[in-house]
Design a protein around this motif. Structure first.
Motif, PDB file in Angstrom:
ATOM      1  N   LYS A   1       0.985  -1.347   0.051  1.00 43.12           N
ATOM      2  CA  LYS A   1      -0.139  -0.148  -0.165  1.00 43.12           C
ATOM      3  C   LYS A   1       0.810   1.382   0.063  1.00 43.12           C
ATOM      4  O   LYS A   1       0.628   2.229  -0.574  1.00 43.12           O
ATOM      5  N   GLN A   2       1.963   1.425   0.687  1.00 47.16           N
ATOM      6  CA  GLN A   2       2.820   2.256   0.723  1.00 47.16           C
ATOM      7  C   GLN A   2       3.470   2.699  -0.551  1.00 47.16           C
ATOM      8  O   GLN A   2       3.644   3.752  -1.078  1.00 47.16           O
ATOM      9  N   GLU A   3       3.954   1.435  -1.157  1.00 47.17           N
ATOM     10  CA  GLU A   3       4.421   1.594  -2.566  1.00 47.17           C
ATOM     11  C   GLU A   3       3.603   2.228  -3.562  1.00 47.17           C
ATOM     12  O   GLU A   3       3.713   3.082  -4.432  1.00 47.17           O
ATOM     13  N   SER A   4       2.179   1.834  -3.310  1.00 41.58           N
ATOM     14  CA  SER A   4       1.216   2.331  -4.430  1.00 41.58           C
ATOM     15  C   SER A   4       1.012   3.704  -4.265  1.00 41.58           C
ATOM     16  O   SER A   4       0.763   4.482  -5.070  1.00 41.58           O
ATOM     17  N   ASN A   5       0.900   4.013  -2.875  1.00 44.95           N
ATOM     18  CA  ASN A   5       0.708   5.503  -2.564  1.00 44.95           C
ATOM     19  C   ASN A   5       1.758   6.528  -3.013  1.00 44.95           C
ATOM     20  O   ASN A   5       1.679   7.752  -3.607  1.00 44.95           O
ATOM     21  N   ALA A   6       3.138   5.904  -3.101  1.00 44.85           N
ATOM     22  CA  ALA A   6       4.309   6.679  -3.409  1.00 44.85           C
ATOM     23  C   ALA A   6       4.279   6.736  -4.823  1.00 44.85           C
ATOM     24  O   ALA A   6       4.638   7.864  -5.409  1.00 44.85           O
ATOM     25  N   SER A   7       3.755   5.812  -5.489  1.00 48.19           N
ATOM     26  CA  SER A   7       3.679   5.777  -7.176  1.00 48.19           C
ATOM     27  C   SER A   7       2.625   6.473  -7.633  1.00 48.19           C
ATOM     28  O   SER A   7       3.008   7.017  -8.910  1.00 48.19           O
TER      29      SER A   7
ATOM     30  N   ASN B   1       0.447   9.977  -8.636  1.00 48.65           N
ATOM     31  CA  ASN B   1       0.990  11.099  -8.621  1.00 48.65           C
ATOM     32  C   ASN B   1       0.101  12.278  -7.894  1.00 48.65           C
ATOM     33  O   ASN B   1       0.438  13.443  -7.739  1.00 48.65           O
ATOM     34  N   GLY B   2      -0.655  11.559  -6.953  1.00 44.76           N
ATOM     35  CA  GLY B   2      -1.445  12.332  -6.041  1.00 44.76           C
ATOM     36  C   GLY B   2      -2.683  13.286  -6.589  1.00 44.76           C
ATOM     37  O   GLY B   2      -3.411  14.041  -5.858  1.00 44.76           O
ATOM     38  N   THR B   3      -3.002  13.143  -7.884  1.00 45.50           N
ATOM     39  CA  THR B   3      -4.243  13.694  -8.599  1.00 45.50           C
ATOM     40  C   THR B   3      -5.474  12.761  -8.480  1.00 45.50           C
ATOM     41  O   THR B   3      -6.568  13.187  -8.796  1.00 45.50           O
ATOM     42  N   ASP B   4      -5.021  11.489  -8.147  1.00 46.92           N
ATOM     43  CA  ASP B   4      -5.927  10.425  -8.201  1.00 46.92           C
ATOM     44  C   ASP B   4      -7.012  10.764  -6.807  1.00 46.92           C
ATOM     45  O   ASP B   4      -6.383  10.785  -5.778  1.00 46.92           O
ATOM     46  N   LEU B   5      -8.373  10.736  -7.144  1.00 47.80           N
ATOM     47  CA  LEU B   5      -9.219  10.777  -5.882  1.00 47.80           C
ATOM     48  C   LEU B   5      -9.437   9.376  -5.530  1.00 47.80           C
ATOM     49  O   LEU B   5      -9.397   8.437  -5.988  1.00 47.80           O
ATOM     50  N   HIS B   6      -9.875   9.429  -4.347  1.00 51.37           N
ATOM     51  CA  HIS B   6     -10.435   7.989  -3.668  1.00 51.37           C
ATOM     52  C   HIS B   6     -11.684   7.750  -4.172  1.00 51.37           C
ATOM     53  O   HIS B   6     -12.350   8.421  -4.681  1.00 51.37           O
TER      54      HIS B   6
END
Length: 94
Positions: free
Chosen positions: A37-43, A45-50
């Motif tokens: 989960k931490q790797e997927s969050n780091a990869s 780009n931050g524009t994806d919404l939940h």
């Protein structure tokens, strides 16, 4: 007169991270899931919404001029719908 101070340290409570589970297989599985989960969050780009996040409503018109009212650079959606003031899909009560 000298005083002796004893300081107790609890190694399992002083370290960061989840408290260990008694079962080694479950512990390994949990740590693997956390790492994944931490790797997927780091990869990302931050524009994806939940997936549960509220999506913004689609604009009612394109361009800078509202075809109904002739307003220039105004809101793309009518802010007063259903007799409530709304902005970005959220309704505000005065």
């Amino acid at each position: 007169m000298l005083r002796q101070i004893t300081r107790r340290t609890y190694s399992s409570l002083n370290r960061a991270g989840p408290i260990p589970i008694g079962n080694k297989a479950q512990q390994k599985e949990m740590l693997d899931l956390i790492r994944k989960k931490q790797e997927s969050n780091a990869s990302s780009n931050g524009t994806d919404l939940h997936q549960d996040a509220m999506k913004k409503p689609t604009p009612e018109f394109t361009g800078d001029v509202n075809p109904k009212t002739g307003e220039v650079n105004g809101p793309k959606n009518e802010p007063v719908k259903h007799n409530d003031w709304s902005f970005g899909g959220r309704v505000t009560d005065f």
